[in-house]
Each structure stands twice: as C-alpha cells, then as structure tokens.
Design a protein around this motif. Structure first.
Motif, PDB file in Angstrom:
ATOM      1  N   UNK A 191       0.850  -1.191   0.000  1.00  0.00           N
ATOM      2  CA  UNK A 191       0.000   0.000   0.000  1.00  0.00           C
ATOM      3  C   UNK A 191       0.887   1.243   0.000  1.00  0.00           C
ATOM      4  N   UNK A 192       0.476   2.247  -0.782  1.00  0.00           N
ATOM      5  CA  UNK A 192       1.187   3.522  -0.817  1.00  0.00           C
ATOM      6  C   UNK A 192       0.167   4.660  -0.821  1.00  0.00           C
ATOM      7  N   UNK A 193       0.579   5.864  -0.397  1.00  0.00           N
ATOM      8  CA  UNK A 193      -0.368   6.987  -0.379  1.00  0.00           C
ATOM      9  C   UNK A 193      -0.882   7.314  -1.782  1.00  0.00           C
ATOM     10  N   UNK A 194      -2.154   7.677  -1.848  1.00  0.00           N
ATOM     11  CA  UNK A 194      -2.777   8.088  -3.110  1.00  0.00           C
ATOM     12  C   UNK A 194      -3.764   9.215  -2.818  1.00  0.00           C
ATOM     13  N   UNK A 195      -3.925  10.162  -3.741  1.00  0.00           N
ATOM     14  CA  UNK A 195      -4.902  11.240  -3.522  1.00  0.00           C
ATOM     15  C   UNK A 195      -6.322  10.702  -3.562  1.00  0.00           C
ATOM     16  N   UNK A 196      -7.246  11.404  -2.921  1.00  0.00           N
ATOM     17  CA  UNK A 196      -8.641  10.970  -2.896  1.00  0.00           C
ATOM     18  C   UNK A 196      -9.257  10.961  -4.289  1.00  0.00           C
ATOM     19  N   UNK A 197      -8.643  11.667  -5.222  1.00  0.00           N
ATOM     20  CA  UNK A 197      -9.141  11.676  -6.605  1.00  0.00           C
ATOM     21  C   UNK A 197      -9.074  10.293  -7.242  1.00  0.00           C
ATOM     22  N   UNK A 198      -8.332   9.369  -6.655  1.00  0.00           N
ATOM     23  CA  UNK A 198      -8.222   8.015  -7.184  1.00  0.00           C
ATOM     24  C   UNK A 198      -9.379   7.111  -6.725  1.00  0.00           C
ATOM     25  N   UNK A 199     -10.274   7.671  -5.920  1.00  0.00           N
ATOM     26  CA  UNK A 199     -11.420   6.880  -5.489  1.00  0.00           C
ATOM     27  C   UNK A 199     -12.537   6.956  -6.521  1.00  0.00           C
ATOM     28  N   UNK A 200     -13.053   5.788  -6.898  1.00  0.00           N
ATOM     29  CA  UNK A 200     -14.274   5.690  -7.694  1.00  0.00           C
ATOM     30  C   UNK A 200     -15.309   5.052  -6.776  1.00  0.00           C
ATOM     31  N   UNK A 201     -16.267   5.850  -6.337  1.00  0.00           N
ATOM     32  CA  UNK A 201     -17.145   5.436  -5.238  1.00  0.00           C
ATOM     33  C   UNK A 201     -18.559   5.158  -5.731  1.00  0.00           C
ATOM     34  N   UNK A 202     -18.963   3.892  -5.632  1.00  0.00           N
ATOM     35  CA  UNK A 202     -20.331   3.527  -5.971  1.00  0.00           C
ATOM     36  C   UNK A 202     -21.296   4.027  -4.913  1.00  0.00           C
ATOM     37  N   UNK A 203     -22.416   4.590  -5.348  1.00  0.00           N
ATOM     38  CA  UNK A 203     -23.437   5.130  -4.450  1.00  0.00           C
ATOM     39  C   UNK A 203     -24.669   4.237  -4.545  1.00  0.00           C
ATOM     40  N   UNK A 204     -24.979   3.529  -3.493  1.00  0.00           N
ATOM     41  CA  UNK A 204     -26.053   2.537  -3.528  1.00  0.00           C
ATOM     42  C   UNK A 204     -27.007   2.734  -2.361  1.00  0.00           C
ATOM     43  N   UNK A 205     -28.269   2.357  -2.554  1.00  0.00           N
ATOM     44  CA  UNK A 205     -29.204   2.301  -1.428  1.00  0.00           C
ATOM     45  C   UNK A 205     -30.072   1.068  -1.575  1.00  0.00           C
ATOM     46  N   UNK A 206     -30.532   0.544  -0.466  1.00  0.00           N
ATOM     47  CA  UNK A 206     -31.382  -0.639  -0.494  1.00  0.00           C
ATOM     48  C   UNK A 206     -32.041  -0.823   0.851  1.00  0.00           C
ATOM     49  N   UNK A 207     -33.232  -1.376   0.860  1.00  0.00           N
ATOM     50  CA  UNK A 207     -33.990  -1.442   2.099  1.00  0.00           C
ATOM     51  C   UNK A 207     -34.203  -0.031   2.614  1.00  0.00           C
ATOM     52  N   UNK A 208     -34.573   0.880   1.696  1.00  0.00           N
ATOM     53  CA  UNK A 208     -34.733   2.292   2.070  1.00  0.00           C
ATOM     54  C   UNK A 208     -35.989   2.494   2.895  1.00  0.00           C
ATOM     55  N   UNK A 209     -35.945   3.524   3.742  1.00  0.00           N
ATOM     56  CA  UNK A 209     -37.115   3.869   4.546  1.00  0.00           C
ATOM     57  C   UNK A 209     -37.430   5.353   4.382  1.00  0.00           C
ATOM     58  N   UNK A 210     -38.423   5.821   5.092  1.00  0.00           N
ATOM     59  CA  UNK A 210     -38.845   7.211   4.978  1.00  0.00           C
ATOM     60  C   UNK A 210     -37.834   8.214   5.484  1.00  0.00           C
ATOM     61  N   UNK A 211     -36.793   7.754   6.178  1.00  0.00           N
ATOM     62  CA  UNK A 211     -35.731   8.650   6.647  1.00  0.00           C
ATOM     63  C   UNK A 211     -34.514   8.663   5.725  1.00  0.00           C
ATOM     64  N   UNK A 212     -34.405   7.683   4.831  1.00  0.00           N
ATOM     65  CA  UNK A 212     -33.209   7.568   3.986  1.00  0.00           C
ATOM     66  C   UNK A 212     -32.921   8.861   3.223  1.00  0.00           C
TER      67      UNK A 212
END
Length: 538
Positions: free
Chosen positions: A290-311
């Motif tokens: 492992x070596x340091x990397x900038x946050x720009x190297x993150x590809x972040x999936x955005x998911x939701x499931x079992x959502x409720x009225x507060x989600x």
C-alpha cells in the motif's frame, strides 16, 4: 425540543413525521396548527394542505404523486389515496447551479492504496477466480474450498474455526480464554471467487454483456490478477472475453490466467495446473504494498437498499455531501439504479455538463421504462413492500430521496451497463434498482469502494470492493450492528447536520479505503455477485 415534522423544500405540500403521531394531536408547524387526523407512524407523510382528487403531491420540491381521493390537511398519505406521477422531461431547461464544498480539509488528504501500472489505485488487493460459463461453477467451488482451507485467505467463519479447535480436543473454557482467530498464509492479498448462471443459453447479447462485466472486474484496480475458467463450447468464448478486456484496457499489465477444460482433459489435470499457476501469481501479488494516493483516485459507488422514509433526509444526503467533496477533488462518484431516478430526471438532465449526456440519459431512461411496460410492469411498481411500509409509497417519492446520494455536483458522464468509468466527477450508470445487480454493475464499471445506505437493513457485499453500510436511523444501527458501519440517525434527532455527518462518513470511507477498518460486509464474507441479463429488473 425535538421537532415532530420536517418539510424538505419550500414547494412541498407534505411533511415527514419524525416521530409517531397520535390521532387528535395538535401540532404547531411553520406558524400553523395541524390537527393529526389518524395515527401516523414515524417516516410517513402528512398533508400540510388539503389536496383535491387528481391534485399534485410535492416532495423535495418535485412532483412525486397525485391524489386519487381527497386528502385533508393533517391526513396521512397512503397507497390508497396517492399514486405515482412525475413531471414530463423533454430537454435541458437550465444549467443547474452548484456551490462547491469547502475543500481546505480534504485537498491534501490521501488514502493508502494499491497502485496499478495503468494509474488506477485499489482499496483492496484481490486475486480473483471466476468462470466464463456456469458449467465451471463446481470447479470454482472446489478451488475455493482448497484455497480457503489451505491458505486461510479470506473470511473463514468463527463457527468453522471453533469446530476445528473442538476436534483438536480443546475444552470450552480454553476456547473462551483464547477465542479462535483466522490465520492467513499471506497477509497482503485476498483470494476471492465468483460464480454465476450465465455464459451460455439465452441470447448471445447476454454473453457479450457478461464479458464486459467480467472484464471490468479484472480491470478494477482492486484486482491484482485473475484465474479464468472456461468449458470450451459455450457462447462466452475465451476470445470474446479477451477482446472485451483488450478493448477496455489495451495496455493491461495484470496476470490473467485462462484455462479451457475441454482442452486440458480430466478435472484433476486442470485443477492441479490451475492451483500450481495461481499460487505463484498470488505469492507475487502478496508483495504489492500500500502507498499513499490522492482521494481523486477513489471511484465510489453510491447505492441504497432497504430504504425507509428517513433515507432521503439523513443517510442519502450525508452520502451526497461526501459525493460532492469527492467530485470536487477529481474523484468519481457513481450514481446508478435508473428505476430509482424516475421523477428526478429534469434535475439530473439540467446537471449534465454535456448536452449529449443529457440526451443519452433521457434516451436510456425512456428505453428502460418502455421495456418494463412491454413486460406488463413499470417504474411505478418499483417500491418494495418494505419501502411502502416505511413511508415510500410511490416510485417518484422513493427516487427523490434516492437521488440525494449523488449530491448536487455536475454530471460529467452518462454510461450504459458494462461501460467503464474514466471521467472525474459524478457519473450516471444505467443499472436496475436491485441492490446486488446494481452494486455488481458499479464495481464492474470501476468502483473501488461502495457506500450503501439503508433504513431497513441489508447484508449486501461484493467480492472485490468494500461495501460500507450506512444506517438512516439509530434503531436500525442498534438492532443490526453486525451489518451497519456508520449510523446517520443523529441527523434525524437533530444532533448532527448533513454536512457534519457527511464529513464523518468521508473520514470513515478513507479508513476503509486504506485498510485501517474492515467493512462489516467483508467481515461477514458477504460476496454477492449477480449480473444483469438486461431483462426487466426493477
């Protein structure tokens, strides 16, 4: 004193109950008195004004339904008095404004990742085994048993380790004093296994789509190398897979070992060859640091499931804030689940940087909904029984909250299923709303980490990408602590703002990406993988 109702947007004519409301209760809200006409569970919606038959219901500032019966002020919205309705979208109407978040705390932050020759950076170091066709699933399972038993790599259940100690004659008192632990031969590589039901039968396009997905998994920066099994006569030929991989990354510099059973002969011959070759590859990959990397190297999936009225008012907007920060830093958040973007199309179209992407998004949405209708379904049938029970009674209502995961940043790319994320900024990816199919697709498009919001709880994970579970409410986090990583219930109780919770979430994401914290789904060994066959799946 804690508020009992919350109105999300000035245009809204409904409010969300933050606590259980009792029939006959008189509530002061926005300078008016509202008489509650029936017992109303927390998370459900109350009409702030009377709505006539066919009158429009607004939440999050957008149209989310119509009244099918007269709804009185103070009456709860239900599937009996409200039906799905959305605004028609034909073109981009404006350039959506965006205020970049303050990046002073984040611009120099890094995570500890695995740097690949093509410039991508992984959050995990995986050697991946998978078949091109379901006929090879048994051989994959045999290899899984061999590698997990002999290397102790990956998640070995505490129950199995306990039984091993009992077999060795250790007493219950001794086990309690020294609880069983996983012991890995290699400390810097995990071996993971995928099986599926595709690769042959069906239509040829299914196999081509699967080839794109699997090549995306190999190209994902979390994968150091792969072992691929083929029978030989199936639709998804090795050559089709290799062509898909070459098209995706012509300069790929990872070891990809392929084996065809009909060429190698006996099962023993093939498996012995695979084990010998794979062990050498795994041993070498274990040396990647492992070596340091900038946050720009993150590809972040955005998911939701079992959502409720507060989600849509806690977990999703908190994730949306983290998404905006990542996008502003040059990272790549990925928003998927197209059936759960129904009703917010105009906002998303207006956020597209390029007109071509705006048009492509509308085209993909219309084609998807049309195919659902041909099958006798439709986006309006997306909310699950659990969603409805917890206050999400129309698809547009669910979508308006689900889209908050994508924050407010400009949309830099619109991708169809199987296409790989290459642009910084928020990417839209066409997938079903099904949790596992969507998560599977985002990782195949390059997501090296996934953040998954839930109000009801779900164990979903992924073989190669950490899946961080975010609870919309305290009750869930307390009830299912083994699957929840971060609790955003403090937004509901007023203890934290969206910004504060989004910052806490991003700090946690960095820890997981760096290997400092293991996501609960990984601790449970929850390796879910379901390819979309492009049939109707909502």
């Amino acid at each position: 004193m804690r508020h009992k109702l919350i109105k999300i947007h000035p245009k809204d004519n409904v409010a969300i109950a933050l606590v259980h409301l009792t029939k006959g209760e008189l509530i002061s809200f926005e300078g008016e008195k509202i008489l509650i006409l029936s017992d109303t569970k927390a998370k459900h919606k109350i009409a702030l004004d009377a709505v006539q038959v066919d009158g429009e219901i607004f939440m999050y500032g957008i149209l989310v339904g119509k009244a099918v019966t007269e709804i009185k002020k103070g009456e709860v919205l239900t599937i009996e008095n409200v039906k799905h309705r959305t605004q028609a979208v034909t073109k981009k109407t404006e350039i959506a404004p965006w205020s970049r978040p303050n990046l002073s705390h984040w611009k120099n932050r890094t995570f500890m990742g695995y740097h690949r020759p093509d410039g991508q950076v992984g959050t995990r170091n995986i050697w991946l085994f998978f078949p091109l066709v379901f006929c090879e699933n048994r051989n994959i399972e045999v290899l899984k048993e061999v590698f997990e038993k002999e290397l102790n790599v990956g998640a070995i259940s505490s129950q199995r380790l306990l039984l091993r100690q009992l077999i060795n004659g250790e007493t219950a008192a001794k086990i309690e004093e020294s609880p069983p632990k996983n012991a890995s031969t290699f400390d810097n590589i995990h071996v993971k296994f995928i099986t599926h039901q595709g690769g042959c039968g069906g239509i040829r396009q299914d196999s081509e789509s699967l080839a794109l997905l699997l090549s995306g998994y190999v190209n994902n920066p979390n994968v150091a190398g792969a072992t691929v099994l083929s029978l030989g006569c199936q639709n998804l030929q090795i050559e089709i897979f290799k062509n898909a991989l070459t098209q995706l990354n012509p300069e790929l510099q990872k070891p990809v070992l392929t084996y065809e059973q009909q060429q190698l002969g006996t099962v023993d011959t093939m498996l012995n060859t695979i084990i010998t070759d794979a062990f050498e590859g795994i041993k070498k990959a274990n040396g990647i640091p492992r070596k340091p990397a900038p946050l720009s190297k993150l590809k972040m999936g955005l998911e939701c499931g079992g959502s409720d009225g507060f989600s849509g008012i806690s977990a999703n907007p908190a994730l949306g804030y983290a998404s905006d920060v990542l996008a502003a830093l040059g990272g790549s958040p990925i928003l998927s689940e197209f059936p759960e973007l129904c009703g917010v199309e105009q906002e998303l179209v207006n956020r597209c940087v390029n007109d071509a992407d705006a048009e492509r998004f509308m085209r993909l949405m219309k084609a998807y909904e049309a195919s659902a209708q041909v099958a006798g379904s439709g986006f309006d049938m997306n909310p699950s029984p659990g969603n409805i029970k917890d206050g999400l009674i129309t698809d547009a209502m669910k979508s308006a909250g689900a889209a908050k995961k994508g924050g407010n940043s400009p949309i830099t790319a619109v991708l169809d299923y199987g296409e790989y994320v290459t642009k910084p900024g928020l990417n839209l990816l066409c997938t079903p709303g099904n949790d596992v199919e969507s998560t599977t697709a985002m990782v195949g498009s390059g997501a090296n980490i996934v953040v998954f919001t839930t109000g009801l709880g779900t164990p979903t994970g992924n073989p190669i990408a950490p899946v961080i579970k975010v609870s919309s409410n305290h009750k869930l986090a307390q009830h299912m602590p083994d699957i929840i990583d971060v609790d955003t219930g403090a937004v509901i109780t007023g203890e934290k703002t969206i910004k504060e919770m989004g910052e806490l979430l991003l700090e946690y994401i960095i820890k997981v990406a760096s290997g400092e914290v293991i996501a609960k789904a990984d601790l449970l060994g929850q390796d879910d993988f379901i390819p979309w066959k492009r049939g109707i799946s909502l």
